[in-house]
Scaffold this motif. Sequence first.
Motif, PDB file in Angstrom:
ATOM      1  N   THR A 197       0.797  -1.573   0.017  1.00 43.24           N
ATOM      2  CA  THR A 197       0.344  -0.213  -0.300  1.00 43.24           C
ATOM      3  C   THR A 197       1.139   1.113  -0.070  1.00 43.24           C
ATOM      4  OG1 THR A 197      -0.108   0.073   2.510  1.00 43.24           O
ATOM      5  CG2 THR A 197      -1.832  -1.322   1.420  1.00 43.24           C
ATOM      6  N   GLN A 198       2.334   0.947   0.398  1.00 46.79           N
ATOM      7  CA  GLN A 198       2.787   2.207   0.568  1.00 46.79           C
ATOM      8  C   GLN A 198       4.752   1.989  -0.799  1.00 46.79           C
ATOM      9  OE1 GLN A 198       5.766   2.354   1.919  1.00 46.79           O
ATOM     10  NE2 GLN A 198       5.898  -0.416   1.880  1.00 46.79           N
ATOM     11  N   GLU A 199       5.390   3.009  -0.595  1.00 48.45           N
ATOM     12  CA  GLU A 199       6.276   3.177  -2.048  1.00 48.45           C
ATOM     13  C   GLU A 199       7.623   3.057  -1.464  1.00 48.45           C
ATOM     14  OE1 GLU A 199       6.027   7.481  -2.352  1.00 48.45           O
ATOM     15  OE2 GLU A 199       7.698   7.294  -0.504  1.00 48.45           O
ATOM     16  N   LEU A 200       7.630   2.262  -0.441  1.00 49.63           N
ATOM     17  CA  LEU A 200       9.111   2.154  -0.022  1.00 49.63           C
ATOM     18  C   LEU A 200       9.232   0.360   0.081  1.00 49.63           C
ATOM     19  CD1 LEU A 200       9.701   4.461   3.355  1.00 49.63           C
ATOM     20  CD2 LEU A 200      10.739   4.103   1.141  1.00 49.63           C
ATOM     21  N   PHE A 201      10.000  -0.101  -0.868  1.00 55.83           N
ATOM     22  CA  PHE A 201      10.368  -1.461  -0.469  1.00 55.83           C
ATOM     23  C   PHE A 201      11.321  -2.122   0.433  1.00 55.83           C
ATOM     24  CE2 PHE A 201      12.158  -5.857  -2.358  1.00 55.83           C
ATOM     25  CZ  PHE A 201      10.543  -6.549  -2.473  1.00 55.83           C
ATOM     26  N   TYR A 202      10.370  -2.417   1.785  1.00 56.45           N
ATOM     27  CA  TYR A 202      10.799  -2.469   2.801  1.00 56.45           C
ATOM     28  C   TYR A 202      12.413  -4.193   2.922  1.00 56.45           C
ATOM     29  CZ  TYR A 202      10.072   0.802   5.580  1.00 56.45           C
ATOM     30  OH  TYR A 202      10.022   2.390   6.317  1.00 56.45           O
ATOM     31  N   PRO A 203      11.959  -4.786   2.324  1.00 57.17           N
ATOM     32  CA  PRO A 203      13.000  -6.388   2.471  1.00 57.17           C
ATOM     33  C   PRO A 203      14.048  -5.494   1.969  1.00 57.17           C
ATOM     34  CG  PRO A 203      10.582  -7.284   1.661  1.00 57.17           C
ATOM     35  CD  PRO A 203      10.386  -5.996   0.950  1.00 57.17           C
ATOM     36  N   ALA A 204      14.041  -5.004   0.494  1.00 56.70           N
ATOM     37  CA  ALA A 204      15.086  -4.779   0.076  1.00 56.70           C
ATOM     38  C   ALA A 204      16.306  -3.959   1.237  1.00 56.70           C
ATOM     39  CB  ALA A 204      15.209  -3.909  -0.496  1.00 56.70           C
ATOM     40  N   ILE A 205      15.339  -2.593   2.254  1.00 54.14           N
ATOM     41  CA  ILE A 205      15.792  -2.262   2.625  1.00 54.14           C
ATOM     42  C   ILE A 205      16.934  -2.614   4.064  1.00 54.14           C
ATOM     43  CG2 ILE A 205      15.439   0.242   4.835  1.00 54.14           C
ATOM     44  CD1 ILE A 205      13.385   0.905   2.696  1.00 54.14           C
ATOM     45  N   MET A 206      15.588  -3.901   4.357  1.00 52.69           N
ATOM     46  CA  MET A 206      16.538  -4.756   5.242  1.00 52.69           C
ATOM     47  C   MET A 206      17.872  -5.591   5.127  1.00 52.69           C
ATOM     48  SD  MET A 206      14.149  -3.852   7.744  1.00 52.69           S
ATOM     49  CE  MET A 206      14.592  -2.810   7.319  1.00 52.69           C
ATOM     50  N   GLN A 207      17.953  -5.557   3.678  1.00 51.34           N
ATOM     51  CA  GLN A 207      18.793  -5.902   3.049  1.00 51.34           C
ATOM     52  C   GLN A 207      20.163  -5.532   3.593  1.00 51.34           C
ATOM     53  OE1 GLN A 207      19.464  -9.732   2.652  1.00 51.34           O
ATOM     54  NE2 GLN A 207      18.065 -10.266   2.180  1.00 51.34           N
ATOM     55  N   ALA A 208      20.032  -4.387   3.351  1.00 46.09           N
ATOM     56  CA  ALA A 208      21.035  -3.201   2.988  1.00 46.09           C
ATOM     57  C   ALA A 208      21.555  -2.904   4.126  1.00 46.09           C
ATOM     58  CB  ALA A 208      20.653  -1.125   2.375  1.00 46.09           C
ATOM     59  N   ILE A 209      20.691  -2.973   5.504  1.00 46.80           N
ATOM     60  CA  ILE A 209      21.042  -2.594   7.018  1.00 46.80           C
ATOM     61  C   ILE A 209      21.736  -3.856   7.550  1.00 46.80           C
ATOM     62  CG2 ILE A 209      20.339  -2.370   9.129  1.00 46.80           C
ATOM     63  CD1 ILE A 209      17.743  -0.771   8.347  1.00 46.80           C
ATOM     64  N   LEU A 210      22.097  -5.404   6.979  1.00 41.28           N
ATOM     65  CA  LEU A 210      22.018  -6.717   6.598  1.00 41.28           C
ATOM     66  C   LEU A 210      23.455  -6.015   6.820  1.00 41.28           C
ATOM     67  CD1 LEU A 210      20.028  -9.180   6.846  1.00 41.28           C
ATOM     68  CD2 LEU A 210      20.682  -8.525   9.387  1.00 41.28           C
ATOM     69  N   LYS A 211      23.644  -5.867   5.413  1.00 39.24           N
ATOM     70  CA  LYS A 211      24.794  -6.014   4.278  1.00 39.24           C
ATOM     71  C   LYS A 211      26.302  -4.817   5.562  1.00 39.24           C
ATOM     72  CE  LYS A 211      23.152  -7.457   0.144  1.00 39.24           C
ATOM     73  NZ  LYS A 211      23.281  -6.885  -1.407  1.00 39.24           N
ATOM     74  N   THR A 212      25.252  -3.852   5.986  1.00 38.84           N
ATOM     75  CA  THR A 212      26.481  -2.887   6.462  1.00 38.84           C
ATOM     76  C   THR A 212      27.185  -3.761   7.848  1.00 38.84           C
ATOM     77  OG1 THR A 212      25.035  -1.605   8.146  1.00 38.84           O
ATOM     78  CG2 THR A 212      24.744  -1.156   6.419  1.00 38.84           C
ATOM     79  N   GLY A 213      26.651  -5.051   8.732  1.00 39.66           N
ATOM     80  CA  GLY A 213      27.233  -5.714   9.399  1.00 39.66           C
ATOM     81  C   GLY A 213      26.322  -5.287  10.492  1.00 39.66           C
ATOM     82  N   TYR A 214      25.198  -4.253  10.444  1.00 36.80           N
ATOM     83  CA  TYR A 214      24.393  -3.702  12.160  1.00 36.80           C
ATOM     84  C   TYR A 214      24.171  -5.147  12.438  1.00 36.80           C
ATOM     85  CZ  TYR A 214      20.803  -1.297  14.201  1.00 36.80           C
ATOM     86  OH  TYR A 214      19.555  -0.469  14.885  1.00 36.80           O
ATOM     87  N   LYS A 215      23.723  -4.809  14.219  1.00 43.86           N
ATOM     88  CA  LYS A 215      23.612  -5.241  14.718  1.00 43.86           C
ATOM     89  C   LYS A 215      22.270  -5.676  15.958  1.00 43.86           C
ATOM     90  CE  LYS A 215      26.390  -9.464  13.178  1.00 43.86           C
ATOM     91  NZ  LYS A 215      26.635 -10.055  12.158  1.00 43.86           N
TER      92      LYS A 215
END
Length: 289
Positions: free
Chosen positions: A244-262
């Motif tokens: 229903t909205q414009e952001l694609f959160y799976p890709a955003i979460m993958q980007a966060i994970l790739k930074t090593g964020y814990k």
Amino acid sequence: MKRRTFIGTSAAASVGVLAYKNGNAMPNAESDTYKLKNNINHSVCRWCYKDIPMEDFLKNLNELGIKAMDLTGPEDWPLMKKYGIHSSMCWGAGFGIEKGWNDLSLHEELIADYTQMIPKVAEAGFTNLICFSGNRNGMDDAIGLKNCAEGLKKIMPVAEKHGVVVQMELLNSKVNHPDYMCDKSDWGVELCKQIGSENFKLLYDIYHMQIMEGDIIRNIQDFNQYFGHYHTGGNPGRHEIDETQELFYPAIMQAILKTGYKGYVAQEFVPSWDDQIAALKQGVTICDV
């Protein structure tokens, strides 16, 4: 209820979610279709579910496998601990969103308040404490940044001693918080640089920054070392984070994970569904990449 009041006083199918709205069936937390990977540490902002009694909500979090809750204070912590829920972003110091560290006249009280609160956060076993820049009120952004740095530097020794990270939230000044100063990533990053302590970070609110600047994934890639926490929310409307909205959160979460964020990612959308817990379950599942 607006968040400022509380503080002051893709698509579901694409991630295997059988989403429901207003009474249609969805798998329960015990079923094989709802099994969290937990690559993301999931949290949720309490104010979005204010109509659900706290103890009932904590039971819901246990059922959903959500381990933490944001924007809680000492009055909430004993009951949260009873249910094994971590306070991933504490509050309880300062004057709220509109009056903050950019105002030199407030520094004496803010320093005293945070100096008292930081040890309480640490003693309770938590590590994050929220803060705000305050509104501009006609002040130049460069002056406000200087003022914030001057005041926040004075509480860094206390934060460092107790292992607490003070985090300033990035909020939009276009829709929800008119005149708020810390409304752009580059301003916040410069503040981090001027303070120069690992115990000061930015709370990167994806919903707010989509409104102010967009380019969410690139900013996460470029500035993640300054981001200590994340909030979600669907834009426009700050509702569910599905199709229903414009952001694609799976890709955003993958980007966060790739930074090593814990750290934790907290759902901060305001449910529009009749079944608010089902909406929360959908949001967590979408982010559970």
